[in-house]
Design an enzyme around this catalytic site. Structure first.
Site, PDB file in Angstrom:
ATOM      1  N   ASP A  10       0.854  -1.187   0.000  1.00  0.00           N
ATOM      2  CA  ASP A  10       0.000   0.000   0.000  1.00  0.00           C
ATOM      3  C   ASP A  10       0.892   1.240   0.000  1.00  0.00           C
ATOM      4  O   ASP A  10       1.664   1.462   0.935  1.00  0.00           O
ATOM      5  CB  ASP A  10      -0.902  -0.017   1.238  1.00  0.00           C
ATOM      6  CG  ASP A  10      -2.009   1.022   1.170  1.00  0.00           C
ATOM      7  OD1 ASP A  10      -2.138   1.679   0.118  1.00  0.00           O
ATOM      8  OD2 ASP A  10      -2.746   1.161   2.166  1.00  0.00           O
ATOM      9  N   ASP A 105      -2.692   2.377  -6.199  1.00  0.00           N
ATOM     10  CA  ASP A 105      -1.661   2.433  -5.154  1.00  0.00           C
ATOM     11  C   ASP A 105      -1.665   1.240  -4.214  1.00  0.00           C
ATOM     12  O   ASP A 105      -1.022   1.277  -3.167  1.00  0.00           O
ATOM     13  CB  ASP A 105      -1.829   3.718  -4.332  1.00  0.00           C
ATOM     14  CG  ASP A 105      -3.166   3.798  -3.622  1.00  0.00           C
ATOM     15  OD1 ASP A 105      -4.097   3.065  -4.017  1.00  0.00           O
ATOM     16  OD2 ASP A 105      -3.283   4.587  -2.665  1.00  0.00           O
ATOM     17  N   GLU A 106      -2.341   0.162  -4.587  1.00  0.00           N
ATOM     18  CA  GLU A 106      -2.523  -0.934  -3.642  1.00  0.00           C
ATOM     19  C   GLU A 106      -2.650  -2.248  -4.402  1.00  0.00           C
ATOM     20  O   GLU A 106      -3.324  -2.316  -5.428  1.00  0.00           O
ATOM     21  CB  GLU A 106      -3.801  -0.654  -2.840  1.00  0.00           C
ATOM     22  CG  GLU A 106      -4.060  -1.542  -1.680  1.00  0.00           C
ATOM     23  CD  GLU A 106      -5.370  -1.156  -0.988  1.00  0.00           C
ATOM     24  OE1 GLU A 106      -5.718  -1.840  -0.024  1.00  0.00           O
ATOM     25  OE2 GLU A 106      -6.041  -0.188  -1.419  1.00  0.00           O
TER      26      GLU A 106
END
Length: 353
Positions: A10, A105-106
């Site tokens: 993350d 983003d993860e």
């Protein structure tokens, strides 16, 4: 059965981190990425300096500025974020092809069969964090665990810029102390109901039989029982097939009533039709749905099986959804659930063999 090794990565305040990287003078100051307060914008993300003032994602920009008058709000640069995400995924692919992106983003990575560092998931996570820092000049947090549920919790445990590992022999004790609010799928309503039953943490949940939980919560009760015992067999899926297609718009001025909302439908429907046309042959359209966000940020989504996807059908859905709040509206969205034709084709091939 081989013990699974799952990593959850993350990025730390991703959009804001990219902005601070590209504009160093923004670093160390309260910063948010989002729409302007004058145009009824919403905060997409913010850095930790802004969070110290209570600024949060999904908050209106106007309210964020009240909490933090020195807050700098910059417009999102989606292409820059997508490019950074592509670079990060290139790093991921050096270790495994089993990558499940959750957003830009993860992502989850299954490194159970990875040969790097003698198969050590912890060292792989350390190396990914090092490489992202060196190549992109941003930080990521990582969680390592035997399943997705625990890996995601672990990545949040030492944020920002942290690494937390839950080994198989630690699962029992770690999960027992987890509050039920940490369980995937447990929102405020379910947490309140669990609280009324005297269930606050997973140790309390373990005191209930699977049957008792199913009686209280339906099929989700079985899921609760599994999570309370640290069980999550969901695979890391790197198939990017879509569940739906939609279009939405936030309006500069609140739409005061249903009539004003209905006037906006034709333009939304035209855009939706164009998006669906680009997917022709890949998906079969299913249930239509509408999303309404009211001026006070409460929202509702309504879908209907068997309904058409023409203007009249969306008008009926919108009227029902609007009636749930009957307040001025800031955002309207419409969409269609999708059935994947490729999956159906693969099943036919399987049964024909």
């Amino acid at each position: 059965m081989t013990q699974r090794k799952i990593i959850h990565i993350d990025c730390d305040c991703f959009y804001a981190a990219i902005e601070m990287r590209d504009e160093p003078e923004l670093a160390g100051k309260p910063l948010a990425v989002g729409g302007s307060a004058e145009r009824r914008g919403v905060i997409a993300t913010c850095n930790y300096e802004a969070r110290a003032y209570g600024v949060r994602s999904a908050m209106s920009s106007r309210h964020a500025l009240k909490l933090c008058p020195d807050l700098t709000i910059v417009k999102p640069r989606m292409e820059a974020y997508k490019e950074a995400s592509r670079e990060i995924h290139t790093i991921f692919r050096d270790y495994t092809d089993l990558i499940e992106p959750l957003s830009l983003d993860e992502a989850f990575l299954d490194v159970s069969d990875a040969g790097h560092f003698s198969g050590s998931a912890t060292r792989i996570a350390q190396d990914i964090r090092r490489r992202v820092s060196n190549q992109l000049h941003i930080t990521v947090s990582a969680g390592v665990a035997p399943n997705k549920f625990l890996a995601k919790i672990a990545s949040d445990w030492k944020k920002p810029n942290g690494l937390f590992v839950i080994t198989p022999d630690q699962v029992e004790d770690f999960v027992a102390s987890l509050p039920v609010t940490k369980l995937h799928g447990v929102g405020k309503v379910t947490a309140d109901k669990l609280g009324r039953l005297g269930i606050v943490d997973c140790a309390d949940l373990r005191g209930r039989s699977k049957l008792a939980l199913v009686r209280e919560f339906g099929s989700f009760g079985e899921r609760l029982w599994s999570l309370a015992h640290g069980i999550d067999d969901r695979p890391v899926q790197n198939d990017s097939r879509r569940q739906s297609v939609s279009v939405e718009n936030t309006y500069d001025t609140d739409l005061p009533d249903l009539a004003a909302c209905l006037e906006k439908l034709p333009a939304l429907l035209e855009t939706l039709g164009n998006r669906m046309a680009r997917m022709e042959g890949q998906y079969r359209p299913g249930k239509p749905f509408v999303k309404v966000k009211f001026h006070d940020f409460t929202q509702t989504t309504l879908e209907q099986s068997g309904a058409g996807r023409d203007l009249g059908s969306y008008e009926q859905l919108l009227a029902q959804a609007f009636a749930r709040g009957a307040k001025p509206v800031r955002l309207l969205g419409i969409g269609v659930r999708l059935h994947d034709l490729r999956a159906a084709h693969e099943q036919l091939e399987l049964f024909s063999q």
